[in-house]
Design a protein around this motif. Structure first.
Motif, PDB file in Angstrom:
ATOM      1  N   MET A  11       0.773  -1.233  -0.195  1.00  0.00           N
ATOM      2  CA  MET A  11      -0.060  -0.167  -0.047  1.00  0.00           C
ATOM      3  C   MET A  11       0.773   1.239  -0.056  1.00  0.00           C
ATOM      4  N   ASP A  12       1.684   1.641   0.896  1.00  0.00           N
ATOM      5  CA  ASP A  12       2.187   2.800   1.344  1.00  0.00           C
ATOM      6  C   ASP A  12       3.329   3.167   0.209  1.00  0.00           C
ATOM      7  N   GLN A  13       3.387   4.175  -0.550  1.00  0.00           N
ATOM      8  CA  GLN A  13       4.361   4.470  -1.564  1.00  0.00           C
ATOM      9  C   GLN A  13       4.158   3.414  -2.757  1.00  0.00           C
ATOM     10  N   THR A  14       3.392   2.716  -2.858  1.00  0.00           N
ATOM     11  CA  THR A  14       3.207   1.667  -4.012  1.00  0.00           C
ATOM     12  C   THR A  14       1.846   1.884  -4.764  1.00  0.00           C
ATOM     13  N   LEU A  15       0.708   1.316  -3.881  1.00  0.00           N
ATOM     14  CA  LEU A  15      -0.772   1.652  -4.440  1.00  0.00           C
ATOM     15  C   LEU A  15      -1.107   3.011  -4.042  1.00  0.00           C
ATOM     16  N   LEU A  16      -0.997   3.462  -2.856  1.00  0.00           N
ATOM     17  CA  LEU A  16      -1.572   4.629  -2.542  1.00  0.00           C
ATOM     18  C   LEU A  16      -0.852   5.846  -3.060  1.00  0.00           C
ATOM     19  N   THR A  17      -1.660   6.852  -3.254  1.00  0.00           N
ATOM     20  CA  THR A  17      -1.104   8.017  -3.628  1.00  0.00           C
ATOM     21  C   THR A  17      -0.256   8.821  -2.551  1.00  0.00           C
ATOM     22  N   SER A  18       0.321   9.699  -2.827  1.00  0.00           N
ATOM     23  CA  SER A  18       1.304  10.388  -1.647  1.00  0.00           C
ATOM     24  C   SER A  18       0.444  11.192  -0.669  1.00  0.00           C
ATOM     25  N   ALA A  19      -0.915  11.346  -0.901  1.00  0.00           N
ATOM     26  CA  ALA A  19      -1.835  11.786   0.149  1.00  0.00           C
ATOM     27  C   ALA A  19      -2.247  10.564   0.907  1.00  0.00           C
ATOM     28  N   GLY A  20      -2.186   9.204   0.623  1.00  0.00           N
ATOM     29  CA  GLY A  20      -2.504   8.331   1.335  1.00  0.00           C
ATOM     30  C   GLY A  20      -3.890   7.774   0.767  1.00  0.00           C
ATOM     31  N   THR A  21      -4.306   7.877  -0.379  1.00  0.00           N
ATOM     32  CA  THR A  21      -5.522   7.646  -1.034  1.00  0.00           C
ATOM     33  C   THR A  21      -5.432   6.652  -1.984  1.00  0.00           C
ATOM     34  N   LEU A  22      -6.343   5.972  -2.605  1.00  0.00           N
ATOM     35  CA  LEU A  22      -6.284   5.133  -3.647  1.00  0.00           C
ATOM     36  C   LEU A  22      -5.982   6.024  -4.762  1.00  0.00           C
TER      37      LEU A  22
END
Length: 127
Positions: A11-22
């Motif tokens: 998830m983190d820094q892979t799937l999620l944006t820099s804002a922590g969203t999908l």
């Protein structure tokens, strides 16, 4: 992509944006994967409830590998768990409390799955 059956992502820094969203249009990507017969799984060290919060509209359509592999949900159903045996967990908590300056921590999902350990953990913390 004929032979691809599963795509798994951290998830983190892979799937999620820099804002922590999908990412935008995640639902479209998920739909296209489903049409191609490809399962999507998210893999994370996070506990299940945080993954369910991140994927509220998708948790019945994806697989979730939670707690660093400790719990595996697929399409809203628990399909696997790998827990430390209760006696071993007791030894770990006892060691931390008596031999180190550390404080043991117990993930919320383990509290639900191991109520006896949760009670032990609470006694250690409050004493």
């Amino acid at each position: 992509m004929q032979n691809v059956k599963l795509i798994a992502s951290d998830m983190d820094q892979t799937l999620l944006t820099s804002a922590g969203t999908l990412p935008p249009h995640f639902d479209r990507y998920l739909h296209r994967l489903g049409e191609a017969g490809i399962e999507f799984a998210v893999a994370s060290g996070r506990p299940l409830y945080t993954l369910q919060e991140t994927f509220p509209h998708f948790s019945d359509r994806i697989s979730m590998v939670c707690d660093n592999g400790g719990l595996v949900y697929s399409h809203g159903q628990l399909i696997g768990k790998s827990l430390i045996p209760e006696e071993k967990y007791r030894e770990i908590v006892q060691f931390i409390m008596t031999k180190t300056d550390g404080v043991p921590w117990m993930p919320p999902t383990l509290m639900l799955l191991m109520p006896n350990i949760h009670q032990l953990f609470c006694r250690f913390i409050t004493n």
